[in-house]
Scaffold this motif. Structure first.
Motif, PDB file in Angstrom:
ATOM      1  N   VAL A 192      38.778 -24.009 -21.101  1.00 38.26           N
ATOM      2  CA  VAL A 192      40.225 -24.247 -20.593  1.00 38.26           C
ATOM      3  C   VAL A 192      41.092 -24.974 -21.914  1.00 38.26           C
ATOM      4  O   VAL A 192      40.487 -25.219 -22.949  1.00 38.26           O
ATOM      5  N   ALA A 193      42.308 -25.414 -21.316  1.00 34.39           N
ATOM      6  CA  ALA A 193      43.189 -26.145 -22.593  1.00 34.39           C
ATOM      7  C   ALA A 193      42.535 -27.346 -22.794  1.00 34.39           C
ATOM      8  O   ALA A 193      42.113 -28.263 -21.749  1.00 34.39           O
ATOM      9  N   THR A 194      42.102 -27.469 -23.952  1.00 38.56           N
ATOM     10  CA  THR A 194      41.306 -28.848 -24.413  1.00 38.56           C
ATOM     11  C   THR A 194      41.980 -29.538 -25.365  1.00 38.56           C
ATOM     12  O   THR A 194      42.602 -29.337 -26.369  1.00 38.56           O
ATOM     13  N   LEU A 195      41.744 -30.808 -25.147  1.00 39.34           N
ATOM     14  CA  LEU A 195      42.198 -31.798 -26.095  1.00 39.34           C
ATOM     15  C   LEU A 195      40.814 -32.670 -26.699  1.00 39.34           C
ATOM     16  O   LEU A 195      40.403 -33.578 -25.907  1.00 39.34           O
ATOM     17  N   GLY A 196      40.464 -32.091 -27.813  1.00 41.74           N
ATOM     18  CA  GLY A 196      39.342 -32.817 -28.302  1.00 41.74           C
ATOM     19  C   GLY A 196      38.056 -31.914 -27.982  1.00 41.74           C
ATOM     20  O   GLY A 196      36.982 -32.397 -27.091  1.00 41.74           O
ATOM     21  N   THR A 197      37.950 -30.839 -28.593  1.00 41.48           N
ATOM     22  CA  THR A 197      36.742 -29.705 -28.221  1.00 41.48           C
ATOM     23  C   THR A 197      35.467 -30.255 -28.597  1.00 41.48           C
ATOM     24  O   THR A 197      35.428 -31.132 -29.192  1.00 41.48           O
ATOM     25  N   THR A 198      34.175 -29.876 -27.795  1.00 38.00           N
ATOM     26  CA  THR A 198      33.005 -30.406 -28.138  1.00 38.00           C
ATOM     27  C   THR A 198      32.494 -30.228 -29.364  1.00 38.00           C
ATOM     28  O   THR A 198      32.072 -30.993 -30.281  1.00 38.00           O
ATOM     29  N   SER A 199      32.806 -29.041 -29.866  1.00 34.77           N
ATOM     30  CA  SER A 199      32.332 -28.711 -31.248  1.00 34.77           C
ATOM     31  C   SER A 199      32.722 -29.501 -32.227  1.00 34.77           C
ATOM     32  O   SER A 199      31.868 -30.064 -33.137  1.00 34.77           O
ATOM     33  N   CYS A 200      34.219 -29.619 -32.427  1.00 35.40           N
ATOM     34  CA  CYS A 200      34.879 -30.285 -33.714  1.00 35.40           C
ATOM     35  C   CYS A 200      35.769 -31.188 -33.343  1.00 35.40           C
ATOM     36  O   CYS A 200      36.688 -31.482 -34.250  1.00 35.40           O
ATOM     37  N   CYS A 201      36.202 -31.353 -31.996  1.00 36.28           N
ATOM     38  CA  CYS A 201      37.126 -32.435 -31.687  1.00 36.28           C
ATOM     39  C   CYS A 201      38.793 -31.781 -31.948  1.00 36.28           C
ATOM     40  O   CYS A 201      39.455 -32.457 -32.563  1.00 36.28           O
ATOM     41  N   SER A 202      38.788 -30.612 -31.772  1.00 35.53           N
ATOM     42  CA  SER A 202      40.054 -29.977 -31.996  1.00 35.53           C
ATOM     43  C   SER A 202      41.010 -30.037 -30.865  1.00 35.53           C
ATOM     44  O   SER A 202      40.559 -30.246 -29.769  1.00 35.53           O
ATOM     45  N   PHE A 203      42.427 -29.719 -31.073  1.00 31.71           N
ATOM     46  CA  PHE A 203      43.272 -30.128 -29.943  1.00 31.71           C
ATOM     47  C   PHE A 203      44.215 -28.700 -29.996  1.00 31.71           C
ATOM     48  O   PHE A 203      44.973 -28.100 -30.691  1.00 31.71           O
ATOM     49  N   ASP A 204      44.222 -28.277 -28.519  1.00 31.05           N
ATOM     50  CA  ASP A 204      45.201 -27.102 -28.111  1.00 31.05           C
ATOM     51  C   ASP A 204      46.753 -27.822 -28.100  1.00 31.05           C
ATOM     52  O   ASP A 204      46.805 -28.956 -27.808  1.00 31.05           O
ATOM     53  N   ASN A 205      47.614 -26.782 -28.427  1.00 28.81           N
ATOM     54  CA  ASN A 205      48.847 -27.197 -28.277  1.00 28.81           C
ATOM     55  C   ASN A 205      49.605 -27.047 -27.132  1.00 28.81           C
ATOM     56  O   ASN A 205      49.865 -26.062 -26.786  1.00 28.81           O
ATOM     57  N   LEU A 206      49.645 -27.984 -26.308  1.00 24.27           N
ATOM     58  CA  LEU A 206      50.076 -28.139 -24.889  1.00 24.27           C
ATOM     59  C   LEU A 206      51.411 -27.766 -24.817  1.00 24.27           C
ATOM     60  O   LEU A 206      51.911 -27.230 -23.872  1.00 24.27           O
ATOM     61  N   LEU A 207      52.342 -28.145 -25.973  1.00 24.05           N
ATOM     62  CA  LEU A 207      53.839 -27.969 -26.012  1.00 24.05           C
ATOM     63  C   LEU A 207      54.106 -26.376 -26.109  1.00 24.05           C
ATOM     64  O   LEU A 207      55.159 -25.977 -25.781  1.00 24.05           O
ATOM     65  N   GLU A 208      53.145 -25.628 -26.401  1.00 19.53           N
ATOM     66  CA  GLU A 208      53.248 -24.226 -26.470  1.00 19.53           C
ATOM     67  C   GLU A 208      52.605 -23.562 -25.213  1.00 19.53           C
ATOM     68  O   GLU A 208      53.327 -22.563 -24.734  1.00 19.53           O
ATOM     69  N   VAL A 209      51.489 -24.080 -24.963  1.00 19.77           N
ATOM     70  CA  VAL A 209      50.602 -23.469 -23.659  1.00 19.77           C
ATOM     71  C   VAL A 209      51.494 -23.860 -22.280  1.00 19.77           C
ATOM     72  O   VAL A 209      51.701 -22.925 -21.497  1.00 19.77           O
ATOM     73  N   GLY A 210      51.767 -24.925 -22.263  1.00 20.78           N
ATOM     74  CA  GLY A 210      52.312 -25.705 -21.138  1.00 20.78           C
ATOM     75  C   GLY A 210      53.415 -24.790 -20.504  1.00 20.78           C
ATOM     76  O   GLY A 210      53.541 -24.443 -19.167  1.00 20.78           O
ATOM     77  N   PRO A 211      54.717 -24.894 -21.389  1.00 26.06           N
ATOM     78  CA  PRO A 211      55.826 -23.994 -20.874  1.00 26.06           C
ATOM     79  C   PRO A 211      55.560 -22.602 -20.262  1.00 26.06           C
ATOM     80  O   PRO A 211      56.156 -22.087 -19.353  1.00 26.06           O
ATOM     81  N   ILE A 212      54.687 -21.924 -21.027  1.00 23.89           N
ATOM     82  CA  ILE A 212      54.279 -20.467 -20.529  1.00 23.89           C
ATOM     83  C   ILE A 212      53.687 -20.364 -19.011  1.00 23.89           C
ATOM     84  O   ILE A 212      53.840 -19.864 -18.310  1.00 23.89           O
ATOM     85  N   CYS A 213      52.753 -21.508 -19.107  1.00 23.72           N
ATOM     86  CA  CYS A 213      52.249 -21.754 -17.585  1.00 23.72           C
ATOM     87  C   CYS A 213      53.212 -22.104 -16.477  1.00 23.72           C
ATOM     88  O   CYS A 213      53.146 -21.457 -15.396  1.00 23.72           O
ATOM     89  N   ASN A 214      53.949 -22.840 -16.839  1.00 25.89           N
ATOM     90  CA  ASN A 214      55.164 -23.201 -16.022  1.00 25.89           C
ATOM     91  C   ASN A 214      55.899 -22.083 -15.588  1.00 25.89           C
ATOM     92  O   ASN A 214      56.078 -21.830 -14.329  1.00 25.89           O
ATOM     93  N   LYS A 215      56.365 -21.196 -16.611  1.00 26.52           N
ATOM     94  CA  LYS A 215      57.097 -20.182 -16.406  1.00 26.52           C
ATOM     95  C   LYS A 215      56.756 -19.046 -15.626  1.00 26.52           C
ATOM     96  O   LYS A 215      57.267 -18.276 -14.692  1.00 26.52           O
ATOM     97  N   GLU A 216      55.079 -18.862 -15.579  1.00 27.63           N
ATOM     98  CA  GLU A 216      54.524 -17.767 -15.089  1.00 27.63           C
ATOM     99  C   GLU A 216      53.832 -18.455 -13.733  1.00 27.63           C
ATOM    100  O   GLU A 216      53.149 -17.612 -13.202  1.00 27.63           O
ATOM    101  N   ASP A 217      54.107 -19.628 -13.344  1.00 27.29           N
ATOM    102  CA  ASP A 217      53.642 -20.239 -12.300  1.00 27.29           C
ATOM    103  C   ASP A 217      52.093 -20.233 -12.195  1.00 27.29           C
ATOM    104  O   ASP A 217      51.366 -19.676 -11.082  1.00 27.29           O
ATOM    105  N   MET A 218      51.464 -20.428 -13.289  1.00 23.37           N
ATOM    106  CA  MET A 218      49.884 -20.647 -13.453  1.00 23.37           C
ATOM    107  C   MET A 218      49.623 -22.264 -13.355  1.00 23.37           C
ATOM    108  O   MET A 218      50.301 -22.891 -14.023  1.00 23.37           O
ATOM    109  N   TRP A 219      48.368 -22.279 -12.698  1.00 27.22           N
ATOM    110  CA  TRP A 219      47.794 -23.539 -12.816  1.00 27.22           C
ATOM    111  C   TRP A 219      47.222 -23.876 -14.170  1.00 27.22           C
ATOM    112  O   TRP A 219      46.602 -23.075 -14.787  1.00 27.22           O
TER     113      TRP A 219
END
Length: 428
Positions: A192-219
């Protein structure tokens, strides 16, 4: 065991636990046993007559401790931290003594209400948007789950229920089966959208993913299992930017916030989404305060009084004490990073953001596999690997509450010496 003996044995157990934790550095971090070691050491059936407490404690050292991986050793650098503190241990004793099964407000009002308040405390420490807080009249709120995996499943089930009901309301002729076969859940190779992945502590860009999910009415569910604790520090709070787009958010205080396992904190903007998916109303659960905040927001019906651990830890450390703990671990990770960078035989594989360093010997995957094998066979420190794209990488996670610079320096010296020995070995 009566109360008098319990007082005596309880003091002995506290001493045993304190001695264990104080002396853990002297224990080999990883055990020497093989699978199946324990069964021949204990009887095949339970005793017919009571055993003595002294014999049980003796067997803990003889039978249990030889098979324990010491997660709280300052030489344990594997996986991620597993939180541990004396206030949390004391709270767990009280939790066990009260022994309530908090499946409703009436079953134990304090259990329900303290959890709601503690989740608001923690949400404010993270500076979560107000929509995620219960407060006096809020629509959101927090709940303690057993693990981040459990929280993810709860979010998926809640999202499925919400969209199914929405579609059926719009088209009453649609069956649940017809809807279910068309539902899609989107994920990356980290789930799922992850902040600090298990393998290497990488971060998804919520400011890119979030608006798309809101626009498409996705949880949108966000998993910050490890990294979430760091967001109580202002200098790391920016890593949570974009959480305002999420429907649910989760991290594990039982990883890095000194609250012993299990304590996985989950918030939702609209608690009715969880209640709608999990609420049960059998007659034996009904009471005169049905709308008083009962936490039917989880897979199990029963729940322990886990918020006591949060209450004790937050009060006895304070926010500043918890921030200092996080910052110390991050400093130690950067110290190890600098040691790696000073050795031209090694390379850092990802940016060191928090308490995890991903590194490797320059060379083949097989070379690094052999290095890790030598490290863990020596059992002076304990590491685990990950794959970053096609590379076999060693993970060095700052874990123990008691780890200091001296332990990091010794760990690096050990790794470097083993690398020297490995590179001097004739190869095919």
């Amino acid at each position: 065991m009566d109360s008098a003996e319990f007082r005596r044995r309880g003091k002995e157990m506290v001493d045993f636990v304190a001695d264990y934790l104080e002396g853990i550095e002297g224990r080999q971090v990883y055990p020497d046993v093989e699978p199946g070691y324990l069964r021949p050491l204990i009887p095949t059936t339970a005793p017919e007559e009571p055993d003595m407490f002294e014999d049980i404690i003796s067997d803990v050292e003889k039978i249990i401790m030889p098979g324990v991986t010491h997660w709280h050793s300052p030489f344990f650098f594997a996986y991620f931290p597993s939180a541990n503190s004396y206030p949390a241990l004391l709270a767990d004793i009280l939790c066990g003594a009260i022994g309530c099964i908090g499946f409703s407000w009436a079953a134990s009002p304090a259990c329900t209400e303290l959890e709601t308040v503690m989740m608001d405390w923690l949400g404010k420490m993270l500076k979560l948007p107000e929509a995620f807080l219960a407060g006096q009249v809020g629509e959101g709120g927090g709940v303690i789950q057993g693990s981040a995996s459990e929280a993810t499943l709860v979010a998926l089930l809640a999202a499925r229920t919400k969209v199914t009901r929405r579609l059926q309301a719009a088209s009453p002729g649609l069956t649940q089966g017809a809807i279910m076969e068309k539902l899609v859940a989107y994920s990356s190779d980290q789930v799922v959208a992850t902040l600090g992945t298990t393998s290497c502590c990488s971060f998804d860009n919520l400011l890119e993913v979030g608006p798309i999910c809101n626009k498409e009415d996705m949880w949108l569910h966000i998993d910050a299992a490890y990294a979430g604790s760091s967001f109580i520090c202002p200098e790391f709070r920016h890593l949570l930017n974009g959480v305002e787009f999420a429907d649910s958010f989760n991290f594990n205080p039982h990883k890095w916030l000194l609250v012993n396992f299990d304590c996985s904190a989950m918030w939702v903007k609209k608690r009715t989404d969880l209640i709608g998916a999990f609420k049960l109303d059998p007659l034996y659960l009904k009471h005169n305060h049905q709308d008083s905040g009962t936490l039917h927001w989880q897979l199990p019906l029963g729940r322990r009084f886990r918020s006591l651990k949060m209450w004790f830890v937050f009060r006895m450390y304070g926010v500043k004490g918890l921030q200092a703990y996080i910052r110390k671990h991050v400093r130690l990770a950067h110290e190890f990073e600098r040691l790696v960078q000073q050795d031209p035989r090694f390379e850092i594989c990802t940016e060191v953001t928090l308490g995890l360093v991903c590194f490797r010997l320059k060379g083949s995957n097989r070379l690094n596999e052999e290095l890790l094998e030598r490290i863990n066979s020596a059992k002076k420190i304990h590491l685990v690997p990950c794959h970053l794209r096609d590379k076999f990488v060693l993970r060095f996670a700052i874990c123990a509450r008691t780890v200091e610079s001296a332990h990091v320096q010794l760990a690096w010296k050990h790794v470097a010496q083993l690398a020297t020995s490995l590179l001097a070995t004739p190869r095919d």
